[in-house]
Structures are given as structure tokens and as C-alpha cells.
Scaffold this motif. Structure first.
Motif, mmCIF file in Angstrom:
data_model
loop_
_atom_site.group_PDB
_atom_site.id
_atom_site.type_symbol
_atom_site.label_atom_id
_atom_site.label_comp_id
_atom_site.label_asym_id
_atom_site.label_seq_id
_atom_site.Cartn_x
_atom_site.Cartn_y
_atom_site.Cartn_z
ATOM 1 N N PRO A 117 70.858 -2.548 20.071
ATOM 2 C CA PRO A 117 70.930 -1.144 20.494
ATOM 3 C C PRO A 117 69.555 -0.460 20.515
ATOM 4 O O PRO A 117 69.292 0.364 21.392
ATOM 5 C CB PRO A 117 71.854 -0.494 19.456
ATOM 6 C CG PRO A 117 72.685 -1.617 18.926
ATOM 7 C CD PRO A 117 71.795 -2.820 18.960
ATOM 8 N N GLU A 118 68.693 -0.811 19.576
ATOM 9 C CA GLU A 118 67.349 -0.216 19.578
ATOM 10 C C GLU A 118 66.528 -0.693 20.771
ATOM 11 O O GLU A 118 65.810 0.082 21.397
ATOM 12 C CB GLU A 118 66.615 -0.533 18.268
ATOM 13 C CG GLU A 118 67.075 0.293 17.100
ATOM 14 C CD GLU A 118 66.160 0.169 15.905
ATOM 15 O OE1 GLU A 118 64.996 -0.270 16.062
ATOM 16 O OE2 GLU A 118 66.611 0.532 14.801
ATOM 17 N N ILE A 119 66.609 -1.962 21.075
ATOM 18 C CA ILE A 119 65.878 -2.500 22.232
ATOM 19 C C ILE A 119 66.401 -1.850 23.507
ATOM 20 O O ILE A 119 65.622 -1.478 24.392
ATOM 21 C CB ILE A 119 65.996 -4.041 22.284
ATOM 22 C CG1 ILE A 119 65.365 -4.664 21.028
ATOM 23 C CG2 ILE A 119 65.322 -4.585 23.549
ATOM 24 C CD1 ILE A 119 65.717 -6.132 20.830
ATOM 25 N N ILE A 120 67.708 -1.688 23.593
ATOM 26 C CA ILE A 120 68.314 -1.023 24.759
ATOM 27 C C ILE A 120 67.758 0.387 24.894
ATOM 28 O O ILE A 120 67.383 0.815 25.991
ATOM 29 C CB ILE A 120 69.854 -1.001 24.638
ATOM 30 C CG1 ILE A 120 70.414 -2.412 24.814
ATOM 31 C CG2 ILE A 120 70.470 -0.037 25.641
ATOM 32 C CD1 ILE A 120 71.879 -2.555 24.427
ATOM 33 N N ARG A 121 67.696 1.130 23.787
ATOM 34 C CA ARG A 121 67.148 2.496 23.839
ATOM 35 C C ARG A 121 65.697 2.480 24.346
ATOM 36 O O ARG A 121 65.305 3.322 25.139
ATOM 37 C CB ARG A 121 67.229 3.166 22.463
ATOM 38 C CG ARG A 121 68.579 3.778 22.177
ATOM 39 C CD ARG A 121 68.552 4.712 20.972
ATOM 40 N NE ARG A 121 68.262 4.035 19.709
ATOM 41 C CZ ARG A 121 69.163 3.352 18.999
ATOM 42 N NH1 ARG A 121 70.414 3.274 19.418
ATOM 43 N NH2 ARG A 121 68.819 2.775 17.869
ATOM 44 N N GLY A 122 64.930 1.511 23.895
ATOM 45 C CA GLY A 122 63.538 1.420 24.337
ATOM 46 C C GLY A 122 63.420 1.127 25.820
ATOM 47 O O GLY A 122 62.639 1.760 26.537
ATOM 48 N N VAL A 123 64.203 0.173 26.306
ATOM 49 C CA VAL A 123 64.175 -0.164 27.737
ATOM 50 C C VAL A 123 64.588 1.051 28.564
ATOM 51 O O VAL A 123 63.927 1.408 29.549
ATOM 52 C CB VAL A 123 65.085 -1.381 28.025
ATOM 53 C CG1 VAL A 123 65.255 -1.583 29.528
ATOM 54 C CG2 VAL A 123 64.531 -2.636 27.369
#
Length: 173
Positions: free
Chosen positions: A34-40
Motif C-alpha cells: 500500500p505504501e508503494i502504491i501511494r508513492g507511485v
């Protein structure tokens, strides 16, 4: 942190004018995807970067599992900004690798791929500059010749030559 420093060092060596913008994120564990998704999504929405690298150093398949997350795969696939997946080592593959625009075998390899060598850029700029100078010189030569031809024609048109030409036409009738 080691891989971030490696990427910074590669960027500084190859193309010092570049800017790396980091989005702090977990890269393993249940909260990582979920954090990587937010960053992308952040970078894609703000259009503040030319490309996005998602990555981490090597590890066990469990360590890399966040990059096999379906929601992350869909986010990467739907991203308008080009995404490079640089997860693990050369032998590691994740679902993110298959939906990204480019897969790099390692984060360092991603940095080598994306940052041009400043010397190559300088050489290309010098070649383009030379080509422009040659083309301008050639174009100026053509313009000078055209101007000279126009001047000759203009000088050939005098009241006397006009009258003489009309007189010839009248005599011929």
C-alpha cells in the motif's frame, strides 16, 4: 539505504544535473505494497518526475513479496508515468517486473540505464552544434548566391534596356 546511496552515486557520476526525488516507503512486510502504491500514485498524479523506479535490494521471496501484490501490479500497469521495476537481484522476478515499462535487474542497474553519461550528452550537443554551423554556412552561401543573381538581374533592368526591348518588339510587328 545502501541502494539509495548507490543510485545517488551513479546519478552524480553519470549525469550530475539530474534530480532524484524519493518517496519514503516500506519495501517489505504487509504494509509495504500500500505504501508503494501511494508513492507511485503520488508521482503519477503530480507529474513531478520523468519516470518512477520501484525497487529494493535482494532478499528472500518473502522479502520481495510486496512487489507481487495485485493492487501494486494494477497501479504500475495503469500508471501514465513510465515505471521501472528494479527489485532484488538479477535472478529475482516479481509480478511488478512484468507490468512495469522496463525491468532492471537491480536498482543500481536501473540508475545506469536511466541516467545518460554526461560525456555522451556533451558529444551529442557538440555534434548538433557543428551540424547547425555547417547548415547555416551552407544556407548563407545559397542566400548570398541568390542575392547576387537578383542584383545582376536588377542591374540589368535600366530604363534604356526597357526601351530597347520595347523598341525591338515594336519593330518586329
Amino acid at each position: 539505504m545502501h541502494l539509495i546511496q548507490d543510485m545517488k552515486n551513479i546519478a552524480a557520476r553519470r549525469f550530475p544535473l539530474c534530480e532524484l526525488i524519493l518517496y519514503p516507503s516500506l519495501v517489505q512486510g504487509k504494509d509495504a505494497a500500500p505504501e508503494i502504491i501511494r508513492g507511485v500514485r503520488y508521482f503519477d498524479r503530480h507529474k513531478s518526475v520523468d519516470l518512477i523506479i520501484i525497487g529494493r535490494g535482494g532478499g528472500s521471496i518473502e522479502d520481495l513479496w510486496a512487489f507481487n501484490d495485485e493492487a501494486l501490479a494494477r497501479t504500475v500497469y495503469d500508471c501514465e508515468t513510465p515505471v521501472i521495476s528494479a527489485v532484488g537481484h538479477e535472478i529475482d522476478f516479481t509480478i511488478a517486473d512484468f507490468v512495469a515499462d522496463l525491468r532492471a535487474p537491480t536498482p543500481s542497474a536501473a540508475a545506469e540505464l536511466i541516467f545518460p553519461d554526461a560525456r555522451d550528452v556533451r558529444e551529442r550537443i557538440c555534434k548538433i552544434s557543428e551540424d547547425i554551423q555547417i547548415n547555416m554556412h551552407d544556407r548563407l552561401g545559397i542566400c548570398y548566391n541568390e542575392k547576387a543573381e537578383c542584383a545582376q538581374r536588377w542591374n540589368a533592368v535600366t530604363p534604356q534596356t526597357i526601351c530597347a526591348a520595347r523598341e525591338t518588339v515594336l519593330k518586329a510587328k
